[in-house]
Design an enzyme around this catalytic site. Structure first.
Site, PDB file in Angstrom:
ATOM      1  N   SER A 154       0.874  -1.180   0.000  1.00  0.00           N
ATOM      2  CA  SER A 154       0.000   0.000   0.000  1.00  0.00           C
ATOM      3  C   SER A 154       0.909   1.227   0.000  1.00  0.00           C
ATOM      4  O   SER A 154       2.085   1.121   0.390  1.00  0.00           O
ATOM      5  CB  SER A 154      -0.850  -0.024   1.267  1.00  0.00           C
ATOM      6  OG  SER A 154      -1.433   1.243   1.503  1.00  0.00           O
ATOM      7  N   TYR A 167      -2.528  -0.872  10.278  1.00  0.00           N
ATOM      8  CA  TYR A 167      -2.568  -1.219   8.849  1.00  0.00           C
ATOM      9  C   TYR A 167      -1.255  -0.791   8.182  1.00  0.00           C
ATOM     10  O   TYR A 167      -0.642  -1.565   7.429  1.00  0.00           O
ATOM     11  CB  TYR A 167      -3.767  -0.545   8.179  1.00  0.00           C
ATOM     12  CG  TYR A 167      -3.891  -0.809   6.695  1.00  0.00           C
ATOM     13  CD1 TYR A 167      -4.490  -1.970   6.218  1.00  0.00           C
ATOM     14  CD2 TYR A 167      -3.417   0.110   5.751  1.00  0.00           C
ATOM     15  CE1 TYR A 167      -4.616  -2.207   4.847  1.00  0.00           C
ATOM     16  CE2 TYR A 167      -3.539  -0.115   4.392  1.00  0.00           C
ATOM     17  CZ  TYR A 167      -4.138  -1.270   3.943  1.00  0.00           C
ATOM     18  OH  TYR A 167      -4.250  -1.507   2.581  1.00  0.00           O
TER      19      TYR A 167
HETATM   20  P1  NDP Z   1     -11.618  -6.006   0.169  1.00  0.00           P
HETATM   21  O1  NDP Z   1     -11.968  -5.696   1.561  1.00  0.00           O
HETATM   22  O2  NDP Z   1     -12.613  -5.802  -0.913  1.00  0.00           O
HETATM   23  O3  NDP Z   1     -11.087  -7.490   0.053  1.00  0.00           O
HETATM   24  C1  NDP Z   1     -10.284  -8.074   1.038  1.00  0.00           C
HETATM   25  C2  NDP Z   1     -10.386  -9.574   0.951  1.00  0.00           C
HETATM   26  O4  NDP Z   1      -9.603 -10.155   2.002  1.00  0.00           O
HETATM   27  C3  NDP Z   1     -11.827 -10.066   1.125  1.00  0.00           C
HETATM   28  O5  NDP Z   1     -12.121 -11.002   0.116  1.00  0.00           O
HETATM   29  C4  NDP Z   1     -11.791 -10.722   2.497  1.00  0.00           C
HETATM   30  O6  NDP Z   1     -12.660 -11.832   2.616  1.00  0.00           O
HETATM   31  C5  NDP Z   1     -10.357 -11.174   2.607  1.00  0.00           C
HETATM   32  N1  NDP Z   1     -10.030 -11.348   4.024  1.00  0.00           N
HETATM   33  C6  NDP Z   1     -10.158 -10.436   5.010  1.00  0.00           C
HETATM   34  N2  NDP Z   1      -9.860 -10.979   6.194  1.00  0.00           N
HETATM   35  C7  NDP Z   1      -9.547 -12.276   5.953  1.00  0.00           C
HETATM   36  C8  NDP Z   1      -9.177 -13.362   6.790  1.00  0.00           C
HETATM   37  N3  NDP Z   1      -9.103 -13.227   8.111  1.00  0.00           N
HETATM   38  N4  NDP Z   1      -8.912 -14.554   6.211  1.00  0.00           N
HETATM   39  C9  NDP Z   1      -9.040 -14.708   4.882  1.00  0.00           C
HETATM   40  N5  NDP Z   1      -9.394 -13.728   4.046  1.00  0.00           N
HETATM   41  C10 NDP Z   1      -9.651 -12.521   4.578  1.00  0.00           C
HETATM   42  O7  NDP Z   1     -10.311  -5.133  -0.101  1.00  0.00           O
HETATM   43  P2  NDP Z   1      -9.485  -4.774  -1.427  1.00  0.00           P
HETATM   44  O8  NDP Z   1      -9.868  -5.616  -2.564  1.00  0.00           O
HETATM   45  O9  NDP Z   1      -9.500  -3.311  -1.532  1.00  0.00           O
HETATM   46  O10 NDP Z   1      -8.012  -5.157  -0.918  1.00  0.00           O
HETATM   47  C11 NDP Z   1      -7.168  -6.071  -1.551  1.00  0.00           C
HETATM   48  C12 NDP Z   1      -5.742  -5.758  -1.150  1.00  0.00           C
HETATM   49  O11 NDP Z   1      -5.342  -4.506  -1.689  1.00  0.00           O
HETATM   50  C13 NDP Z   1      -5.509  -5.654   0.350  1.00  0.00           C
HETATM   51  O12 NDP Z   1      -4.261  -6.244   0.668  1.00  0.00           O
HETATM   52  C14 NDP Z   1      -5.472  -4.163   0.600  1.00  0.00           C
HETATM   53  O13 NDP Z   1      -4.717  -3.858   1.755  1.00  0.00           O
HETATM   54  C15 NDP Z   1      -4.784  -3.692  -0.666  1.00  0.00           C
HETATM   55  N6  NDP Z   1      -4.982  -2.276  -0.999  1.00  0.00           N
HETATM   56  C16 NDP Z   1      -6.212  -1.823  -1.415  1.00  0.00           C
HETATM   57  C17 NDP Z   1      -6.376  -0.500  -1.785  1.00  0.00           C
HETATM   58  C18 NDP Z   1      -7.703   0.032  -2.245  1.00  0.00           C
HETATM   59  O14 NDP Z   1      -7.806   1.250  -2.487  1.00  0.00           O
HETATM   60  N7  NDP Z   1      -8.731  -0.777  -2.402  1.00  0.00           N
HETATM   61  C19 NDP Z   1      -5.242   0.452  -1.753  1.00  0.00           C
HETATM   62  C20 NDP Z   1      -4.002  -0.123  -1.297  1.00  0.00           C
HETATM   63  C21 NDP Z   1      -3.905  -1.452  -0.947  1.00  0.00           C
HETATM   64  P3  NDP Z   1     -14.058 -11.694   3.406  1.00  0.00           P
HETATM   65  O15 NDP Z   1     -14.824 -10.663   2.636  1.00  0.00           O
HETATM   66  O16 NDP Z   1     -14.613 -13.046   3.363  1.00  0.00           O
HETATM   67  O17 NDP Z   1     -13.693 -11.209   4.785  1.00  0.00           O
END
Ligand code: NDP
Length: 248
Positions: A154, A167
């Site tokens: 990030s 985070y």
């Molecule tokens: P979302 O919240 O849409 O997706 C996150 C995913 O991680 C979900 O599918 C969730 O599953 C899964 N997850 C969360 N907790 C757990 C757990 N305990 N075990 C297994 N799976 C888990 O976020 P994004 O798509 O935005 O994020 C994707 C990545 O990109 C992350 O690493 C985020 O930090 C990074 N990021 C995103 C940005 C943005 O602007 N969107 C910017 C910078 C980085 P469930 O829904 O079942 O909990």
């Protein structure tokens, strides 16, 4: 060049790629895109129903049948990861790609208000769970001709920002893990890099910035050239990099 990466439909044929957090957001889009380019994908995530919906989308589109691993990175043990890795080796014989994408935001707050429970949860999902999952999969990655491990970073994993608390720490730790692994596996078949998706329209982004105009945000689809590049053999000599993949 990765931002404009163009590839053939079959670029990922014969590859087995595991995506964590594949049920929603960027992970969901990456899993579908990898399947669309010929990969057998393994969908890992916390909520089984979301994974099943992605499974159905992939099957209905006529791509290779994926498999589902419901697993909570917060509660999982090293033994759980090792069992998962053994199953992957017996089912697929190797793992070509690992997209470590699952993360949680925790609570944004001043440092004085970061509570221990939130700290532990964020570090467990984003960093510790992600590391031990990756560690368990090293034997499977060694069995692939060219294996790609991608960690998701990030902007706040490269430059600290007020109120981003645990985070931000977890993403700095992720960058350190990536560099350590990339150095340790240099000149082997395993390459390791970070991807920073940048501001993207997902549930996590909506939690972090509830009142912004979402029309200004990129969609997960728009990041996919870079996500494909990192999993394709085109990037086989790229190691130890932290790539910002947001198109302008
Ligand atoms: P979302 O919240 O849409 O997706 C996150 C995913 O991680 C979900 O599918 C969730 O599953 C899964 N997850 C969360 N907790 C757990 C757990 N305990 N075990 C297994 N799976 C888990 O976020 P994004 O798509 O935005 O994020 C994707 C990545 O990109 C992350 O690493 C985020 O930090 C990074 N990021 C995103 C940005 C943005 O602007 N969107 C910017 C910078 C980085 P469930 O829904 O079942 O909990």
């Amino acid at each position: 060049k990765h931002i404009d990466f163009q590839t053939s439909k079959n670029e990922l044929n014969n590859k087995v790629i595991l995506v964590t957090g594949a049920g929603s957001g960027i992970g969901r889009q990456a899993a579908i895109t990898y399947a669309q380019h010929g990969a057998e994908v393994i969908l890992l995530g916390k909520t089984t129903k979301k994974l099943e919906a992605v499974y159905d989308e992939i099957v209905e589109a006529g791509y290779k049948e994926p498999s589902i691993i419901p697993l909570d990175l917060k509660g999982a043990t090293v033994k759980n990861y090792q069992d998962m890795a053994s199953t992957i080796i017996s089912e697929y014989g190797k793992l070509d790609g690992l997209l470590n994408n699952a993360s949680i935001l925790g609570a944004l707050s001043p440092l004085q208000h970061v509570d221990e429970g939130t700290f532990d949860d964020v570090m467990k999902v984003n960093f510790k769970g992600t590391f031990f999952l990756t560690q368990a999969l090293i034997p499977a990655l060694k069995l692939a001709p060219n294996a790609s491990v991608v960690f998701t970073s990030s902007g706040v994993g490269k430059k600290g920002r007020a109120f981003w608390g645990a985070y931000a720490f977890s993403k700095f730790a992720t960058e350190g893990l990536m560099q350590t692994m990339a150095d340790e596996f240099e000149n082997t078949n395993i390459r390791t890099n970070c991807v920073n998706p940048g501001a993207t329209k997902t549930n996590m982004r909506a939690r972090a910035y509830p009142s912004e105009d979402v029309r200004k945000l990129k969609l997960p689809e728009q990041l996919m050239p870079s996500y494909l590049y990192l999993m394709s053999d085109e990037s086989k000599d790229v190691n130890g990099q932290s790539l910002d993949v947001q198109p302008k």
